[in-house]
Write a protein that holds these residues in place. Structure first.
Motif, PDB file in Angstrom:
ATOM      1  N   GLY A  62     -57.010  22.845  15.638  1.00 25.92           N
ATOM      2  CA  GLY A  62     -56.229  21.765  16.243  1.00 25.92           C
ATOM      3  C   GLY A  62     -56.597  20.406  15.691  1.00 25.92           C
ATOM      4  O   GLY A  62     -55.723  19.575  15.413  1.00 25.92           O
ATOM      5  N   LEU A  63     -57.893  20.158  15.528  1.00 25.41           N
ATOM      6  CA  LEU A  63     -58.321  18.870  14.981  1.00 25.41           C
ATOM      7  C   LEU A  63     -57.883  18.692  13.534  1.00 25.41           C
ATOM      8  O   LEU A  63     -57.507  17.596  13.125  1.00 25.41           O
ATOM      9  CB  LEU A  63     -59.835  18.730  15.106  1.00 25.41           C
ATOM     10  CG  LEU A  63     -60.350  18.496  16.526  1.00 25.41           C
ATOM     11  CD1 LEU A  63     -61.860  18.620  16.578  1.00 25.41           C
ATOM     12  CD2 LEU A  63     -59.915  17.133  17.025  1.00 25.41           C
ATOM     13  N   MET A  64     -57.919  19.766  12.758  1.00 27.93           N
ATOM     14  CA  MET A  64     -57.438  19.676  11.374  1.00 27.93           C
ATOM     15  C   MET A  64     -55.937  19.400  11.345  1.00 27.93           C
ATOM     16  O   MET A  64     -55.446  18.637  10.501  1.00 27.93           O
ATOM     17  CB  MET A  64     -57.757  20.957  10.614  1.00 27.93           C
ATOM     18  CG  MET A  64     -59.228  21.158  10.350  1.00 27.93           C
ATOM     19  SD  MET A  64     -59.904  19.947   9.216  1.00 27.93           S
ATOM     20  CE  MET A  64     -59.308  20.588   7.682  1.00 27.93           C
TER      21      MET A  64
ATOM     22  N   ALA B 243     -54.228  16.108   9.791  1.00 23.13           N
ATOM     23  CA  ALA B 243     -53.209  16.171   8.740  1.00 23.13           C
ATOM     24  C   ALA B 243     -51.944  15.425   9.156  1.00 23.13           C
ATOM     25  O   ALA B 243     -51.314  14.744   8.337  1.00 23.13           O
ATOM     26  CB  ALA B 243     -52.883  17.625   8.430  1.00 23.13           C
ATOM     27  N   ALA B 244     -51.577  15.538  10.427  1.00 27.93           N
ATOM     28  CA  ALA B 244     -50.369  14.855  10.900  1.00 27.93           C
ATOM     29  C   ALA B 244     -50.541  13.338  10.893  1.00 27.93           C
ATOM     30  O   ALA B 244     -49.590  12.599  10.630  1.00 27.93           O
ATOM     31  CB  ALA B 244     -50.028  15.338  12.306  1.00 27.93           C
ATOM     32  N   LEU B 245     -51.746  12.863  11.164  1.00 27.13           N
ATOM     33  CA  LEU B 245     -51.993  11.424  11.224  1.00 27.13           C
ATOM     34  C   LEU B 245     -52.502  10.833   9.916  1.00 27.13           C
ATOM     35  O   LEU B 245     -52.821   9.652   9.852  1.00 27.13           O
ATOM     36  CB  LEU B 245     -53.001  11.123  12.335  1.00 27.13           C
ATOM     37  CG  LEU B 245     -52.537  11.445  13.754  1.00 27.13           C
ATOM     38  CD1 LEU B 245     -53.665  11.199  14.739  1.00 27.13           C
ATOM     39  CD2 LEU B 245     -51.320  10.618  14.117  1.00 27.13           C
ATOM     40  N   SER B 246     -52.546  11.639   8.873  1.00 24.04           N
ATOM     41  CA  SER B 246     -53.133  11.157   7.612  1.00 24.04           C
ATOM     42  C   SER B 246     -52.376   9.988   7.014  1.00 24.04           C
ATOM     43  O   SER B 246     -52.974   9.143   6.349  1.00 24.04           O
ATOM     44  CB  SER B 246     -53.227  12.296   6.602  1.00 24.04           C
ATOM     45  OG  SER B 246     -51.929  12.767   6.280  1.00 24.04           O
TER      46      SER B 246
ATOM     47  N   CYS C 104     -60.986  13.277  12.937  1.00 25.94           N
ATOM     48  CA  CYS C 104     -60.523  14.640  13.212  1.00 25.94           C
ATOM     49  C   CYS C 104     -61.159  15.637  12.242  1.00 25.94           C
ATOM     50  O   CYS C 104     -61.583  16.723  12.645  1.00 25.94           O
ATOM     51  CB  CYS C 104     -59.004  14.714  13.121  1.00 25.94           C
ATOM     52  SG  CYS C 104     -58.165  13.918  14.493  1.00 25.94           S
ATOM     53  N   VAL C 105     -61.222  15.288  10.981  1.00 28.31           N
ATOM     54  CA  VAL C 105     -61.813  16.182   9.990  1.00 28.31           C
ATOM     55  C   VAL C 105     -63.312  16.345  10.250  1.00 28.31           C
ATOM     56  O   VAL C 105     -63.856  17.456  10.137  1.00 28.31           O
ATOM     57  CB  VAL C 105     -61.538  15.669   8.557  1.00 28.31           C
ATOM     58  CG1 VAL C 105     -62.332  16.443   7.529  1.00 28.31           C
ATOM     59  CG2 VAL C 105     -60.048  15.760   8.252  1.00 28.31           C
TER      60      VAL C 105
END
Length: 97
Positions: free
Chosen positions: A55-57, A61-64, A74-75
């Motif tokens: 979920g954090l990944m 990725a969505a907020l990158s 998150c990463v």
């Protein structure tokens, strides 16, 4: 009538049976769904960590494109979850056949 009211009052005053020991016992129990999915014995805590890392990944990725700081956080949290999983089972190495 008096007995029923007394029993109901006693039940209202009784605390819930949820404590640290019962929560730890539930988390350390084998998860049937994850065990069937992965083909090895997995506890609920490990399953939550796997889902948390995934979920954090995904959020990272969505907020990158929006915020590099949130992505890095998150990463980093996902990496920490994976590290904790590897520390718990050092004898199991993924990717080796």
């Amino acid at each position: 009538m008096q007995t029923t009211a007394s029993i109901q009052r006693t039940a209202q005053l009784r605390p819930l049976g949820i404590g640290k020991a019962s929560i730890e016992a539930w988390l350390n129990a084998k998860s049937k769904v994850m065990t069937n999915l992965f083909g090895m014995e997995v506890t609920r805590l490990e399953g939550l960590r796997v889902y948390g890392a995934f979920g954090l990944m995904t959020v990272g990725a969505a907020l990158s494109g929006v915020s590099l700081l949130v992505t890095a956080a998150c990463v980093a949290l996902a990496g920490y979850n994976v590290y904790k999983l590897n520390v718990e089972h050092p004898e199991e190495k993924g990717g080796e056949a």
